[in-house]
Design an enzyme around this catalytic site. Structure first.
Site, PDB file in Angstrom:
ATOM      1  CG  LEU A   1      -2.122  -0.939   1.211  1.00 31.30           C
ATOM      2  CD1 LEU A   1      -2.883  -0.828   2.527  1.00 31.30           C
ATOM      3  CD2 LEU A   1      -3.036  -0.670   0.026  1.00 31.30           C
TER       4      LEU A   1
ATOM      5  CE  LYS B   1      -6.283   8.301  -2.716  1.00 31.82           C
ATOM      6  NZ  LYS B   1      -7.258   9.070  -3.546  1.00 31.82           N
TER       7      LYS B   1
ATOM      8  N   PRO C   1       2.944   2.731  -2.210  1.00 33.33           N
ATOM      9  CG  PRO C   1       3.681   1.525  -4.067  1.00 33.33           C
ATOM     10  CD  PRO C   1       3.235   1.339  -2.651  1.00 33.33           C
ATOM     11  CE1 TYR C   2      -5.443   4.792  -3.015  1.00 33.02           C
ATOM     12  CE2 TYR C   2      -5.045   4.443  -0.674  1.00 33.02           C
ATOM     13  CZ  TYR C   2      -5.864   4.860  -1.700  1.00 33.02           C
ATOM     14  OH  TYR C   2      -7.117   5.359  -1.414  1.00 33.02           O
ATOM     15  CG  MET C   3      -0.840   4.554   2.336  1.00 28.97           C
ATOM     16  SD  MET C   3      -2.362   5.382   2.836  1.00 28.97           S
ATOM     17  CE  MET C   3      -3.160   4.062   3.759  1.00 28.97           C
TER      18      MET C   3
END
Length: 210
Positions: A122, A129, A124-126
């Protein structure tokens, strides 16, 4: 006073659009493919076909607010995370600024401010964001950021919490409660410059997001 919903065909986006339509809140659902339109048309929801990876500037016509709830999804690679969750969000902010959009409501993620603390898959997603949130805050566009916890498919309760302290460390929230919270934020047009965490809890949404 129309809200452009970017990511309208997502799980949260669809629920929000349906709630907004029922509440009489003017929205325009941005969808990537014309084949997605019938679901919205059957509910009387206006749509515009545009792709976050292409030129989506025409979608802003007639809108004075943006709700960004798009996401690359859990089954794509870091490349799509960069293109959708980061660069797509940044381009949407730039367009909102250029067009004098009155407010930008961003759906972020709980704990996005510390991507290294997230599970490895997670991160890269965080990170995307976090960067998108920082970019929005530094822009000229009035903003509100909603940071939901780990999403579930439980039904809506209309009862939420705004911190992990309230929940005893439980970090989940139903997509249905997120959609209800977004409806509250979209209707609270004078609310700007605020960042809210969102979890399932015991307080009414209007109280938790005051």
């Amino acid at each position: 006073m129309t809200t452009l919903v970017i990511g309208a065909n997502g799980q949260i986006g669809r629920q929000f659009c349906e709630l907004a339509q029922q509440a009489g809140v003017p929205i325009k659902a941005m969808i990537r493919d014309a084949a997605q339109a019938p679901w919205f048309e059957q509910r009387g929801i206006a749509t515009v076909v545009a792709d976050l990876e292409g030129d989506f500037s025409p979608a802003f016509e007639g809108c004075d607010e943006v709700l960004f709830t798009a996401g690359s999804g859990p089954h794509t690679g870091a490349d799509k995370t960069l293109l959708i969750d980061l660069y797509g969000a940044m381009r949407a902010v730039d367009l909102a600024a250029a067009r004098g959009i009155g407010r930008f409501v961003m759906v972020s993620a709980l704990r996005a401010e510390d991507p290294q603390a997230a599970p490895e898959k997670l991160r890269p997603y965080m990170a995307a964001k976090l960067a998108a949130d920082v970019y929005l805050k530094a822009s000229t566009v009035p903003w509100v950021i909603l940071k939901p916890g780990r999403l579930t498919d439980e039904p809506a309760t209309g009862r939420v919490a705004a911190s992990l302290e309230e929940t005893g460390g439980e970090n989940t929230v139903s997509r249905a409660n997120v959609a209800q919270a977004l409806l509250h934020l979209v209707q609270a047009r004078d609310l700007v410059g605020r960042e809210f965490r969102l979890l399932d809890g015991e307080r009414p949404i209007g109280e938790a997001l005051a």
